[in-house]
Design a protein around this motif. Structure first.
Motif, PDB file in Angstrom:
ATOM      1  N   GLU A 368       0.645  -1.072  -0.017  1.00  0.00           N
ATOM      2  CA  GLU A 368       0.014   0.028  -0.095  1.00  0.00           C
ATOM      3  C   GLU A 368       0.633   1.197   0.044  1.00  0.00           C
ATOM      4  O   GLU A 368       0.500   2.333  -0.666  1.00  0.00           O
ATOM      5  CB  GLU A 368      -0.793  -0.030   1.093  1.00  0.00           C
ATOM      6  N   SER A 386     -10.028  -4.238   4.838  1.00  0.00           N
ATOM      7  CA  SER A 386      -8.780  -3.953   3.885  1.00  0.00           C
ATOM      8  C   SER A 386      -7.980  -5.017   4.647  1.00  0.00           C
ATOM      9  O   SER A 386      -7.113  -4.914   5.595  1.00  0.00           O
ATOM     10  CB  SER A 386      -8.243  -2.744   4.361  1.00  0.00           C
ATOM     11  N   GLU A 388      -5.121  -6.491   3.340  1.00  0.00           N
ATOM     12  CA  GLU A 388      -3.809  -5.967   2.920  1.00  0.00           C
ATOM     13  C   GLU A 388      -3.199  -5.314   3.909  1.00  0.00           C
ATOM     14  O   GLU A 388      -2.004  -5.163   4.450  1.00  0.00           O
ATOM     15  CB  GLU A 388      -3.595  -5.346   1.526  1.00  0.00           C
ATOM     16  N   SER A 391      -2.697  -7.155   7.317  1.00  0.00           N
ATOM     17  CA  SER A 391      -1.748  -8.243   7.301  1.00  0.00           C
ATOM     18  C   SER A 391      -0.372  -7.529   7.518  1.00  0.00           C
ATOM     19  O   SER A 391       0.552  -8.184   7.980  1.00  0.00           O
ATOM     20  CB  SER A 391      -1.767  -9.050   5.920  1.00  0.00           C
ATOM     21  N   GLU A 392      -0.041  -6.383   7.083  1.00  0.00           N
ATOM     22  CA  GLU A 392       1.169  -5.663   7.042  1.00  0.00           C
ATOM     23  C   GLU A 392       1.633  -5.614   8.622  1.00  0.00           C
ATOM     24  O   GLU A 392       2.607  -5.699   8.955  1.00  0.00           O
ATOM     25  CB  GLU A 392       1.253  -4.400   6.514  1.00  0.00           C
TER      26      GLU A 392
END
Length: 843
Positions: A368, A386, A388, A391-392
């Motif tokens: 992102e 979200s 993504e 997960s970070e």
């Protein structure tokens, strides 16, 4: 009571009257019957004609209503671009052909039929040539569609059509009135019969009155009351329907108008709310343009960006910048893409994303972040969806969601094609970010990115200028015994950046020292470069050992010649780079103070080109500013420079400075000089401490200009370290001079230097006797080196040359240059002095 149209009630009333009259007036049945037949026939003809006229009027009114629907729909669509306004317009357009044919068919006379045909043609022209093209132009966003000319054309066409409708209906009503008059005349002929039925007629009148009150008067009163309420703003009011067609049509028209006004008010309110929303955004953008970028500090600008978006646009804002940007460097794609959170702000201080170290620096930005760094905006209307993002940083994401933050916009900070970082806008309020907010976020980020990039470029330029300035200034002052020195240089702490202030300490022959301070007006790289070249020029001229006034004159001439594009002797007049520099030095302006101190005579000779005079701290603690002639700044020319001579006691402190130390916007230079004297008078254990005292006393605020300060404590060379002899201009005196020098070196314990100095003295004295003019003086100076000087009154300076194999002379100066550490010639007021230095043998 059953209500009927007015004509039907009257017809029924007349029939009842005739029946009653026939019973009462039996004797007159024949005459009454004939009269009644005639009246009935006329009434039937009138009724048929009236029906035809009413149909014609109704058809014309219907077609006129279609015209109103067309005009209202197209006008609303032109103003609002809302397709909803085209629904009545399309309906009127579709039903127009049938209504036009009905109007032609219902015409009651050739003249009316001609007028109806004209109406149809004009109506068709209005629809085909104006209304439909206007709607299509609006759909194409043609600005001419909403022009005053287009509006005036539409109004002209509509007014012309409405005039024709008015003429048509007026003619039809006139004919109806004519038929009414004919019927009345016929009715008068039946007065005799009507009198017989007076009682029935009275009953009929009463019945008609009741009918009118119930069917017309009462509905009209209700309509008038509703109109009053509508005028007061009650758009909810409606008129009840009626069984009478005309009253029902009136009620329907009123209700349609009220509903249209109610819808218009709703749309107006919606438009007002939209305008308020847009005004708020524009106001926020204006506030950002004013409050973001007030300084030229990258982190400060990032904090201003975070602060300006809260709380009117976002509940929380975080700004992450690339590492090179914080150093003032331009980011390179794929190199050093670490992000650092440098600013955060929010409606509350306990948000889990406000910490500047949370999240930590990102060695490899997540997808992102890479998308934002590549220029793409990311909108997360619901962060819970979200995966993504979560997960970070799962732990940080869970804390953010648990805190109530649910929506985010991540926008790149790009300026001039360079991405400097990202800015995140977060919301915890009920309404999340939507697509409409993305454009505003981009605009806000674009404005802030330009300010951040300006600050980055300023940081880079300031760092470059500071590095250049430090490189051009003396890194360490040279060793010499004439003075003890301490110095300070402070660059300006303003947007203008580093300036052209400088100082220097230059050892001269005869144990003397030159103290220099100067100021090139202006700031930035240009001023720093000009300062460096000016300092180099001063050092070059100082090596010639010119007096202060002559040195400033040569320096002034040098700047004038090169700024005018004239070559300087020994220079390159066609060197564009050099000319550009001297142009800038002359345009910016430069000042310089050049002082020479001799520790043997304890005299200080100085000259100044537009620079403030130094201050002197005497050994007894008194301080005064030197008074003397201040010459014009460098690069002006035409005015002389004068010398000021001072005799300084050993231990005196000479303070050389630039105007940034004593002059400021809020302080006059005289006040600054007084404060300088007070600061110098304060006790200090060392010159370094004295420098700190002066700087701390005079620079309490941010310096608006560069400051250079040079303090020099004078020393006096002991009389026993100097030996001087007068040498007669006779060749036999060379041997005597050698003998005097040898005896003096023995007295100083420098027997090892005797051989070299004896040869040097022999050569220099011989040259002075042979080529110079008396009186001739020989002087030995014992300092950190052994200095030998021979002076005479001739201004002709010797030149070093290499003698050829069979030359009888020309090897003397070459021998001196090879045997000594350094040698040179200086002009004096009475002639010249040739000197050389020899390193002292180790003790």
């Amino acid at each position: 009571m059953r209500t009927r149209p007015w004509g039907g009630s009257r017809r029924l009333g007349l029939t009842s009257t005739s029946v009653l009259a026939s019973g009462f007036l039996a004797v007159l049945i024949g005459i009454a019957f004939a009269v009644l037949l005639q009246v009935i026939g006329d009434s039937r003809g009138f009724t048929a004609d009236a029906r035809a006229s009413r149909e014609a009027i109704t058809d014309a009114s219907t077609l006129e209503q279609h015209l109103i629907d067309l005009e209202t729909g197209q006008r609303g669509f032109v103003i609002t671009r809302d397709e909803a306004f085209l629904q009545p317009w399309q309906a009127a357009r579709d039903s127009y052909p049938a209504e036009a044919r009905r109007l032609l068919a219902s015409a009651t006379s050739p003249e009316q039929r001609r007028l109806a045909g004209q109406i149809n043609r004009d109506f068709d022209s209005f629809l085909t040539d104006y209304s439909v093209p206007l709607v299509e132009a609006v759909r194409r966003d043609d600005p001419s569609a909403s022009s005053p000319a287009a509006t005036a054309e539409g109004k002209r066409r509509v007014d012309a059509l409405r005039d024709r409708f008015t003429t048509y209906i007026t003619n039809e009503r006139a004919k109806l009135q004519e038929r009414q008059d004919a019927t009345d005349a016929s009715a008068q002929r039946a007065v005799v019969v009507a009198c017989a039925g007076l009682a029935g007629l009275t009953a009929l009148i009463v019945t008609l009155t009741v009918f009118q009150h119930r069917a017309i008067v009462r509905p009209l009163r209700r309509a008038a009351s509703a109109a009053g309420r509508l005028a007061k703003g009650d758009l909810e009011v409606r008129v009840p329907s009626s069984r009478v067609a005309e009253v029902a049509a009136l009620a329907a028209s009123f209700n349609t108008m009220a509903a249209s006004l109610q819808d218009s008010r709703a749309r107006t309110e919606e438009a007002r709310e939209r305008l308020e929303f847009l005004y708020e955004r524009l106001e926020l953008l204006y506030g950002a343009s004013v409050s973001v970028g007030t300084g030229l500090d990258v982190e400060q600008t990032a904090r201003e960006l975070a602060r300006v978006a809260v709380p009117r646009f976002a509940d929380f804002t975080t700004v992450d910048l690339l590492e090179p940007v914080l150093r003032g460097e331009e980011p390179t794609a794929g190199v050093d893409t670490r992000l650092r959170r440098v600013a955060a702000d929010g409606v509350r201080d306990d948000a889990p994303l406000l910490g500047l170290a949370d999240p930590p620096d990102l060695i490899s930005p997540p997808p992102e972040s890479r998308a934002a760094l590549s220029g793409r905006v990311r909108l997360d209307t619901d962060l819970r969806e979200s995966t993504e993002w979560a997960s970070e940083h799962p732990e940080a994401a869970s804390r953010v969601l648990a805190y109530g933050i649910h929506s985010r916009i991540r926008t790149p900070l790009q300026a001039r094609g360079v991405t400097v970082g990202t800015v995140d806008f977060w919301r915890s309020r009920p309404d999340p970010f939507g697509p409409d907010d993305v454009a505003f976020a981009e605009e806000l980020a674009a404005k802030a990115a330009v300010a951040i990039d300006n600050a980055r470029r300023y940081t880079r330029e300031r760092s470059t200028a500071l590095a250049l300035q430090r490189h051009l200034l003396p890194r360490r002052l040279p060793y010499q015994t004439a003075v003890e020195v301490a110095s300070r240089y402070l660059p300006a702490k303003t947007r203008t950046g580093v300036g052209g202030d400088w100082y220097d300490v230059i050892p001269l022959s005869g144990s003397r020292v030159a103290l220099v301070v100067g100021d090139v007006v202006g700031h930035g790289l240009q001023a720093s470069a000009a300062m460096g070249r000016l300092r180099t020029a001063v050092r070059t001229l100082a090596d010639v050992d010119l007096p202060p006034d002559e040195l400033l004159t040569h320096l002034d001439d040098l700047i004038l010649h090169l700024s005018e594009g004239e070559p300087v002797p020994g220079g390159h007049g066609d060197d564009e780079g050099v000319d550009d520099f001297w142009f800038s030095a002359a345009d910016l302006g430069a000042t310089c103070l050049y002082a020479v101190y001799d520790p043997i005579s304890r005299r200080c000779t100085l000259a100044t080109a537009g620079h403030p005079m130094p201050a002197v701290l005497a050994p007894d603690g008194t301080v005064h500013v030197v008074s003397g002639h201040v010459g014009p700044p460098l690069g002006i020319g035409g005015l002389p420079f004068e010398v000021t001579d001072l005799e300084l006691d050993s231990g005196s402190v000479l303070a050389l400075y630039t105007d940034g130390l004593v002059e400021a916007r809020h302080r006059d230079i005289d006040v600054g000089l007084a404060e300088l004297c007070l600061a110098l008078a304060r006790p200090a254990d060392s010159l370094e401490e004295a420098c700190d005292t002066v700087i701390g006393s005079l620079l309490t605020d941010r310096a608006a200009d560069d400051v250079a300060l040079l303090l020099a404590r004078t020393r006096a060379l002991p009389a026993g370290h100097v030996a001087t002899w007068q040498v007669p201009a006779e060749p036999v005196q060379v041997e005597r001079a050698r003998k005097l020098v040898v005896e003096q070196l023995d007295a100083w314990g420098l027997t090892e230097a005797t051989f070299v100095i004896e040869l040097v003295v022999s050569e220099l004295v011989t040259n002075a006797i042979r080529y110079g003019q008396p009186p001739i003086q020989l002087r030995l100076i014992r300092d950190h080196t052994l200095i030998c000087e021979v002076s005479d009154t001739s201004s002709t300076a010797p030149h070093l040359r290499r003698a050829r194999a069979f030359d009888e002379g020309g090897r003397g100066l070459l021998l001196v240059a090879q045997l000594t550490q350094s040698w040179g010639t200086r002009q004096t007021t009475t002639g010249k002095t040739i000197w050389c230095e020899q390193a002292l043998p180790p003790l």
